[in-house]
Design an enzyme around this catalytic site. Structure first.
Site, PDB file in Angstrom:
ATOM      1  N   LYS A 120       0.833  -1.198   0.000  1.00  0.00           N
ATOM      2  CA  LYS A 120       0.000   0.000   0.000  1.00  0.00           C
ATOM      3  C   LYS A 120       0.871   1.252   0.000  1.00  0.00           C
ATOM      4  O   LYS A 120       1.614   1.498   0.946  1.00  0.00           O
ATOM      5  CB  LYS A 120      -0.891   0.037   1.249  1.00  0.00           C
ATOM      6  N   GLY A 135       6.982   5.123   8.050  1.00  0.00           N
ATOM      7  CA  GLY A 135       6.009   6.179   8.297  1.00  0.00           C
ATOM      8  C   GLY A 135       6.232   6.786   9.664  1.00  0.00           C
ATOM      9  O   GLY A 135       7.333   6.696  10.227  1.00  0.00           O
ATOM     10  N   THR A 147       2.006   5.809  14.036  1.00  0.00           N
ATOM     11  CA  THR A 147       1.444   4.726  13.220  1.00  0.00           C
ATOM     12  C   THR A 147       2.229   3.435  13.459  1.00  0.00           C
ATOM     13  O   THR A 147       1.641   2.340  13.543  1.00  0.00           O
ATOM     14  CB  THR A 147       1.487   5.081  11.711  1.00  0.00           C
ATOM     15  N   GLU A 185      10.458   1.643  10.051  1.00  0.00           N
ATOM     16  CA  GLU A 185      11.313   2.819   9.800  1.00  0.00           C
ATOM     17  C   GLU A 185      10.465   4.034  10.119  1.00  0.00           C
ATOM     18  O   GLU A 185       9.545   4.351   9.381  1.00  0.00           O
ATOM     19  CB  GLU A 185      11.752   2.847   8.328  1.00  0.00           C
ATOM     20  N   CYS A 204      12.989  12.041   6.074  1.00  0.00           N
ATOM     21  CA  CYS A 204      13.167  11.630   7.471  1.00  0.00           C
ATOM     22  C   CYS A 204      14.597  11.851   7.954  1.00  0.00           C
ATOM     23  O   CYS A 204      14.845  11.880   9.149  1.00  0.00           O
ATOM     24  CB  CYS A 204      12.785  10.160   7.620  1.00  0.00           C
ATOM     25  N   GLU A 244       8.832  15.947  15.888  1.00  0.00           N
ATOM     26  CA  GLU A 244       9.131  15.954  14.455  1.00  0.00           C
ATOM     27  C   GLU A 244       8.179  16.896  13.721  1.00  0.00           C
ATOM     28  O   GLU A 244       6.967  16.776  13.845  1.00  0.00           O
ATOM     29  CB  GLU A 244       8.984  14.535  13.887  1.00  0.00           C
TER      30      GLU A 244
HETATM   31  P1  NDP Z   1       2.081   7.823   8.374  1.00  0.00           P
HETATM   32  O1  NDP Z   1       2.562   7.019   9.505  1.00  0.00           O
HETATM   33  O2  NDP Z   1       0.903   8.698   8.564  1.00  0.00           O
HETATM   34  O3  NDP Z   1       1.728   6.897   7.127  1.00  0.00           O
HETATM   35  C1  NDP Z   1       2.624   5.966   6.542  1.00  0.00           C
HETATM   36  C2  NDP Z   1       1.824   4.922   5.788  1.00  0.00           C
HETATM   37  O4  NDP Z   1       1.065   4.151   6.735  1.00  0.00           O
HETATM   38  C3  NDP Z   1       0.806   5.508   4.826  1.00  0.00           C
HETATM   39  O5  NDP Z   1       0.682   4.675   3.709  1.00  0.00           O
HETATM   40  C4  NDP Z   1      -0.453   5.513   5.674  1.00  0.00           C
HETATM   41  O6  NDP Z   1      -1.622   5.594   4.923  1.00  0.00           O
HETATM   42  C5  NDP Z   1      -0.317   4.197   6.405  1.00  0.00           C
HETATM   43  N1  NDP Z   1      -1.108   4.082   7.622  1.00  0.00           N
HETATM   44  C6  NDP Z   1      -1.713   5.047   8.354  1.00  0.00           C
HETATM   45  N2  NDP Z   1      -2.376   4.522   9.411  1.00  0.00           N
HETATM   46  C7  NDP Z   1      -2.170   3.185   9.364  1.00  0.00           C
HETATM   47  C8  NDP Z   1      -2.576   2.080  10.182  1.00  0.00           C
HETATM   48  N3  NDP Z   1      -3.334   2.248  11.270  1.00  0.00           N
HETATM   49  N4  NDP Z   1      -2.171   0.841   9.848  1.00  0.00           N
HETATM   50  C9  NDP Z   1      -1.383   0.645   8.776  1.00  0.00           C
HETATM   51  N5  NDP Z   1      -0.985   1.647   7.937  1.00  0.00           N
HETATM   52  C10 NDP Z   1      -1.361   2.897   8.231  1.00  0.00           C
HETATM   53  O7  NDP Z   1       3.349   8.650   7.864  1.00  0.00           O
HETATM   54  P2  NDP Z   1       3.378   9.718   6.704  1.00  0.00           P
HETATM   55  O8  NDP Z   1       2.845   9.140   5.437  1.00  0.00           O
HETATM   56  O9  NDP Z   1       2.775  10.969   7.231  1.00  0.00           O
HETATM   57  O10 NDP Z   1       4.946   9.880   6.499  1.00  0.00           O
HETATM   58  C11 NDP Z   1       5.722  10.733   7.232  1.00  0.00           C
HETATM   59  C12 NDP Z   1       6.435   9.997   8.349  1.00  0.00           C
HETATM   60  O11 NDP Z   1       7.250   8.968   7.804  1.00  0.00           O
HETATM   61  C13 NDP Z   1       7.378  10.883   9.120  1.00  0.00           C
HETATM   62  O12 NDP Z   1       7.244  10.636  10.492  1.00  0.00           O
HETATM   63  C14 NDP Z   1       8.744  10.446   8.648  1.00  0.00           C
HETATM   64  O13 NDP Z   1       9.782  10.682   9.555  1.00  0.00           O
HETATM   65  C15 NDP Z   1       8.537   9.004   8.411  1.00  0.00           C
HETATM   66  N6  NDP Z   1       9.543   8.490   7.505  1.00  0.00           N
HETATM   67  C16 NDP Z   1      10.505   7.653   8.016  1.00  0.00           C
HETATM   68  C17 NDP Z   1      11.517   7.189   7.197  1.00  0.00           C
HETATM   69  C18 NDP Z   1      12.558   6.246   7.723  1.00  0.00           C
HETATM   70  O14 NDP Z   1      13.228   5.634   6.906  1.00  0.00           O
HETATM   71  N7  NDP Z   1      12.738   6.096   9.004  1.00  0.00           N
HETATM   72  C19 NDP Z   1      11.595   7.583   5.782  1.00  0.00           C
HETATM   73  C20 NDP Z   1      10.523   8.442   5.365  1.00  0.00           C
HETATM   74  C21 NDP Z   1       9.538   8.869   6.218  1.00  0.00           C
HETATM   75  P3  NDP Z   1      -2.312   7.044   4.706  1.00  0.00           P
HETATM   76  O15 NDP Z   1      -1.388   7.801   3.835  1.00  0.00           O
HETATM   77  O16 NDP Z   1      -3.594   6.758   4.082  1.00  0.00           O
HETATM   78  O17 NDP Z   1      -2.447   7.636   6.087  1.00  0.00           O
END
Ligand code: NDP
Length: 484
Positions: free
Chosen positions: A173, A226, A230, A248, A282, A384
């Site tokens: 997804k 993400g 989450t 991550e 990130c 963050e």
């Molecule tokens: P989110 O945690 O909101 O979302 C990440 C993904 O998870 C999206 O596809 C989201 O869908 C999905 N999601 C949301 N809720 C759930 C759930 N309950 N169960 C399963 N999947 C779910 O993060 P963002 O998309 O806002 O991304 C930004 C974040 O990602 C920042 O905190 C950033 O630091 C982190 N990040 C970390 C990296 C790393 O390598 N450590 C690299 C890049 C980013 P939907 O979009 O529909 O909400």
């Protein structure tokens, strides 16, 4: 209006519930396509396709899997400009960044794991005169891959490529904020001849599709990138089912600048590490700590350079600062800038939403923002923000810099600027971060372990570690015939 489709069992199909979500171009603020608003029924369909494809795919020769993944990489290269434009329009990132970073890296991810799987060897442990042990690495089953919106195709493929190379089939997804390149990837997979059901892409909201993947009892492995919140929710749901997790998560990365650094190199790179992709990486260094003798000189030069970074239409070749990926995220960043002021911070430049004239007049843009005068413990410096916002803080001693740097709940990346090699190693050892860059930033070797400590994640991606994550080791012990 284009309707994106799910990619299930080798076909592009509409969501079962026939509902769609608006997909915005953040630079114009306008809806330009519609995304399937899928739910657990679509995930179940994808799961069934992945389960049916698993026996043949997992037993297929590595060379065959490798060849298919190489073909997908070649198709990404062939469609480089189309994918770059799509990524820029969907996410708001400058087209130049999509062309030079996002899309080449997506192809590189496939190539890296297409070749990596050919070099993964099995282990043998010999007990002299007694037994021979050998360890098989078997694909874990159906992998769930969930990725965010900041580096859409780059991070999506960073999960999918090792999973497929390892012999898993996948239910994936992308973020519903940036679905377009994942959709285009599904078209390329069909063109490449990927067997049906091997990769399934289900579009939609995280709380529906992401949650259904996480909760599915038939999906034993989840690779997630993400936010930390989450990640915690995924861990909570997955724990009773003993799922294997790679998380991550977020970061609040320190950038420690000592007075003896190569000033010009540091300044140029710090501008990138602060504001690349509108600060929505990130790994960006959002807390900049500067040794006091250099503080004023750095502040003046950095603010001057930051002011030159003007927001522009992401589709324009010359733009280096694009739009914020979503309206909601723009509001979040602005609320943190307001918080910084409440907490006593001084805005040295930026701090405002900006309007880019012409077709982007309704887009979501925020000026690169530099703030000083905040305590290292305040919320602005602890939470963050994930946007074009950095804080400057002077320090007097190495000990103090380390205390500031390690004070957050995160531990993803850290940056150190110094010409003193001994100090560089010493500080690197004591920084609580999974990834450290000395006198550089975002220099990536895909063989190295990638991930964070503390609340920045669990596990590491990259190299053979990512392949092994999608495999179960099985030890086979054979007693030697003539032993006791
Ligand atoms: P989110 O945690 O909101 O979302 C990440 C993904 O998870 C999206 O596809 C989201 O869908 C999905 N999601 C949301 N809720 C759930 C759930 N309950 N169960 C399963 N999947 C779910 O993060 P963002 O998309 O806002 O991304 C930004 C974040 O990602 C920042 O905190 C950033 O630091 C982190 N990040 C970390 C990296 C790393 O390598 N450590 C690299 C890049 C980013 P939907 O979009 O529909 O909400």
């Amino acid at each position: 209006m284009q309707h994106l489709k799910n990619y299930i069992n080798g076909e592009l199909i509409a969501p079962l519930g026939t509902q769609y979500i608006d997909n915005y171009n953040p630079a114009t603020g306008k809806v330009y396509s519609l995304i399937p608003d899928s739910d657990e029924k679509d995930v179940q369909l994808a799961y069934e396709a992945a389960a049916a494809a698993f026996p043949a795919w997992s037993l297929s020769p590595k060379e065959e899997r490798s060849k298919l993944l190489m073909r997908i990489a070649d198709l990404i290269d062939k469609n480089h400009e189309k994918l770059s434009r799509a990524e820029s329009a969907d996410n708001g990132k400058p087209i130049q960044l999509a062309r030079t970073v996002d899309i080449p890296r997506a192809a590189a991810n496939f190539r890296f794991y297409a070749t990596g799987i050919l070099h993964l060897s099995e282990e043998a442990n010999i007990m002299e005169n007694t037994a021979v042990n050998y360890t098989l690495n078997e694909p874990s089953g159906i992998a769930g891959c969930i990725s965010p919106w900041n580096l859409p195709l780059y991070l999506f493929t960073w999960k999918i490529a090792p999973a497929l190379a390892a012999g898993c089939t996948v239910v994936a997804k992308p973020s519903e904020i940036t679905p377009m390149t994942a959709y285009l990837l599904s078209e390329l997979c069909i063109e490449a001849g990927l067997p049906k059901g091997v990769l399934n892409i289900v579009h939609g909201y995280g709380h529906k599709v992401g949650a259904a993947i996480t909760a599915h009892p038939g999906i034993p492995v989840i690779s997630f990138t993400g936010g930390t919140k989450t990640g915690a929710e995924i861990a909570r749901v997955a724990a009773p089912m003993f799922k294997k997790l790679s998380l991550e998560l977020g970061g609040k990365n320190p950038n420690i600048i000592f007075a003896d650094c190569d000033f010009e190199q540091m300044l140029k790179t710090t501008l990138h590490s602060s504001f690349s992709n509108q600060g929505e990486i990130c790994l960006c260094g959002s807390r900049i700590f500067i040794e006091r003798p250099l503080y004023e000189q750095f502040k003046k030069a950095f603010v001057e350079k930051t002011k030159e970074l003007k927001a522009g239409n992401p589709a324009d070749d010359k733009t280096r600062h694009g739009a914020i990926a979503s309206k909601q995220h723009k509001e979040k960043i602005l609320s943190y800038i307001a918080l910084a002021k409440e907490e006593g911070g001084t805005i040295l430049c930026g701090g405002q939403e900006v309007k880019v004239p012409g077709e982007c007049a309704e887009g979501w843009f925020i000026e690169p923002t530099v703030i000083e005068g905040l305590s290292y413990t305040c919320r602005t410096n602890q939470e963050e923000i994930f946007g074009p916002v950095v804080t400057l803080t002077p320090f007097d001693t190495e000990e103090e810099a380390l205390m500031y740097a390690n004070s957050t709940q995160y531990g993803l990346a850290g940056i150190i600027w110094t010409q003193n090699l001994t100090r560089a190693h010493r500080v690197a050892q004591r920084l609580q971060s999974g990834i450290i860059w000395i006198n550089c930033w975002l220099l990536r070797d895909l063989r190295t372990p990638f991930g964070g400590m503390k609340k920045s994640g669990v596990g590491r991606e990259g190299g053979f570690e990512a392949l092994r994550f999608f495999m179960e080791p099985k030890n086979v012990c054979i007693k030697l015939a003539n032993s006791q």
